[in-house]
Design a protein around this motif. Sequence first.
Motif, PDB file in Angstrom:
ATOM      1  N   ASP A  77       0.866  -1.169   0.000  1.00 20.22           N
ATOM      2  CA  ASP A  77       0.000   0.000   0.000  1.00 20.22           C
ATOM      3  C   ASP A  77       0.920   1.241   0.000  1.00 20.22           C
ATOM      4  O   ASP A  77       2.130   1.114   0.271  1.00 20.22           O
ATOM      5  CB  ASP A  77      -0.873  -0.042   1.257  1.00 20.22           C
ATOM      6  CG  ASP A  77      -1.661   1.230   1.459  1.00 20.22           C
ATOM      7  OD1 ASP A  77      -2.294   1.677   0.489  1.00 20.22           O
ATOM      8  OD2 ASP A  77      -1.623   1.779   2.585  1.00 20.22           O
ATOM      9  N   ASP A  85      -0.204   4.926   1.202  1.00 19.24           N
ATOM     10  CA  ASP A  85      -0.435   5.882   2.302  1.00 19.24           C
ATOM     11  C   ASP A  85      -0.339   5.233   3.682  1.00 19.24           C
ATOM     12  O   ASP A  85      -1.023   4.251   3.978  1.00 19.24           O
ATOM     13  CB  ASP A  85      -1.802   6.546   2.124  1.00 19.24           C
ATOM     14  CG  ASP A  85      -1.842   7.348   0.829  1.00 19.24           C
ATOM     15  OD1 ASP A  85      -0.873   8.074   0.574  1.00 19.24           O
ATOM     16  OD2 ASP A  85      -2.826   7.210   0.070  1.00 19.24           O
ATOM     17  N   GLU A  86       0.523   5.795   4.511  1.00 18.29           N
ATOM     18  CA  GLU A  86       0.793   5.290   5.853  1.00 18.29           C
ATOM     19  C   GLU A  86       1.296   3.841   5.792  1.00 18.29           C
ATOM     20  O   GLU A  86       1.138   3.071   6.734  1.00 18.29           O
ATOM     21  CB  GLU A  86      -0.439   5.444   6.761  1.00 18.29           C
ATOM     22  CG  GLU A  86      -0.523   6.827   7.422  1.00 18.29           C
ATOM     23  CD  GLU A  86      -0.448   8.009   6.453  1.00 18.29           C
ATOM     24  OE1 GLU A  86      -1.145   7.985   5.423  1.00 18.29           O
ATOM     25  OE2 GLU A  86       0.335   8.948   6.711  1.00 18.29           O
ATOM     26  N   THR A  87       1.897   3.486   4.649  1.00 17.99           N
ATOM     27  CA  THR A  87       2.618   2.207   4.531  1.00 17.99           C
ATOM     28  C   THR A  87       4.009   2.496   3.975  1.00 17.99           C
ATOM     29  O   THR A  87       5.008   2.216   4.625  1.00 17.99           O
ATOM     30  CB  THR A  87       1.863   1.217   3.627  1.00 17.99           C
ATOM     31  OG1 THR A  87       0.627   0.873   4.261  1.00 17.99           O
ATOM     32  CG2 THR A  87       2.681  -0.048   3.405  1.00 17.99           C
ATOM     33  N   ASP A 110      -1.343  -0.824   5.977  1.00 20.42           N
ATOM     34  CA  ASP A 110      -1.704  -0.357   7.321  1.00 20.42           C
ATOM     35  C   ASP A 110      -3.155  -0.669   7.619  1.00 20.42           C
ATOM     36  O   ASP A 110      -3.638  -0.364   8.712  1.00 20.42           O
ATOM     37  CB  ASP A 110      -1.446   1.149   7.466  1.00 20.42           C
ATOM     38  CG  ASP A 110      -2.309   1.975   6.543  1.00 20.42           C
ATOM     39  OD1 ASP A 110      -2.340   1.683   5.318  1.00 20.42           O
ATOM     40  OD2 ASP A 110      -2.982   2.904   7.015  1.00 20.42           O
ATOM     41  N   ASP A 141      -5.633  -3.945   2.552  1.00 18.38           N
ATOM     42  CA  ASP A 141      -4.369  -4.088   1.821  1.00 18.38           C
ATOM     43  C   ASP A 141      -3.967  -5.562   1.699  1.00 18.38           C
ATOM     44  O   ASP A 141      -3.038  -5.894   0.969  1.00 18.38           O
ATOM     45  CB  ASP A 141      -3.251  -3.301   2.519  1.00 18.38           C
ATOM     46  CG  ASP A 141      -3.574  -1.815   2.616  1.00 18.38           C
ATOM     47  OD1 ASP A 141      -4.193  -1.290   1.661  1.00 18.38           O
ATOM     48  OD2 ASP A 141      -3.220  -1.183   3.633  1.00 18.38           O
ATOM     49  N   TYR A 146      -5.739   7.034  11.618  1.00 16.36           N
ATOM     50  CA  TYR A 146      -7.016   7.021  10.883  1.00 16.36           C
ATOM     51  C   TYR A 146      -7.248   5.630  10.291  1.00 16.36           C
ATOM     52  O   TYR A 146      -6.338   4.791  10.263  1.00 16.36           O
ATOM     53  CB  TYR A 146      -7.018   8.070   9.759  1.00 16.36           C
ATOM     54  CG  TYR A 146      -6.050   7.774   8.624  1.00 16.36           C
ATOM     55  CD1 TYR A 146      -6.424   6.964   7.563  1.00 16.36           C
ATOM     56  CD2 TYR A 146      -4.770   8.299   8.617  1.00 16.36           C
ATOM     57  CE1 TYR A 146      -5.544   6.683   6.515  1.00 16.36           C
ATOM     58  CE2 TYR A 146      -3.880   8.037   7.583  1.00 16.36           C
ATOM     59  CZ  TYR A 146      -4.276   7.223   6.533  1.00 16.36           C
ATOM     60  OH  TYR A 146      -3.401   6.949   5.514  1.00 16.36           O
TER      61      TYR A 146
HETATM   62 MG   LIG Z   1      -2.831   2.978   3.775  1.00 15.86          MG
END
Ligand SMILES: [Mg+2]
Length: 295
Positions: free
Chosen positions: A106, A108-110, A227, A231, A271
């Motif tokens: 993934d 975003d935030e990964t 995250d 995913d 989030y």
């Molecule tokens: Mg993500």
Amino acid sequence: MKRYLLPSLFALLAACQTAPVPAPAAPVAAETSAPPVAAPTPGQQWLYGSAEGRIALVQGWNAVAAYVESRAAARPNASVVLAPGASAEAAEFLPCGDKPLAAVFDADETLIWNLGVTAATQRMGKAFDPKVWNDWEQTGAGKAVAIPGALDALARIRAAGVEVIVNTNRSAGNAEGNAATLSAAGTGNFVHGSTLFLRGDDDQGSGKDGRRATISETYCVVALVGDQLGDIADLFNAKSLTPPERKALTTSAAFDPMWGNGWFILANPAYGPSIAGTMVEVFPASTYWEPASPE
Ligand SMILES: [Mg+2]
């Protein structure tokens, strides 16, 4: 007199070191209404600002890299992508054949922390704004940073001969900006449709199973990293699942051994669908307790 004063002073200093710091007095409200001062949420403080958050992610990324290296050294027969129609009761994985190996991430935030847009939305007093996010996808390059541990791990994975592929719910309409953001963060130069898969590439919306199937036509996927559970597989995102049911599904006999062995979830308390649950869902009834002397 001096003889007694010194030990007392040391005792006082020692007490100061361990005593909780008193909270600052609440500010007195101004007579004119000032805009609210932006502040990060507790989840953002932990994830983006704390040493503990950084360390947890470095640990996670080290585990990902070590696992992928082990798969490159001993080629598996089966992918870690669930076959179509698979369930907890009948978990089947796609066969690998002699396809080249890939690890699927993934974004975003990964791979990246979205610091620029997160701070901007906090300053605006908003939670999530699709218009702001769309602008971020187009122009955010350079203001998102690689997640701690990611760049070292990606270098190890590539050195092991495993392709790095991104499967993200960023929009296919912003492919250029999204690739630029990933590149500016140092994660790689990804090519849409080849090593970068986006929402809108098929008709499954934010579901990622279709894109995982497309990737699996070319590659044997040895690791799925994200995250959020979507995913890994879309079945974890069934709307009917309560947080405890969703959690229980991840511990089913077929799925539980996969965590850390091909399936990896990195910490994101800021989030996403993990931020959910009522008191009774979060705290089991069997642990109910009351203090002996309630206030
Ligand atoms: Mg993500």
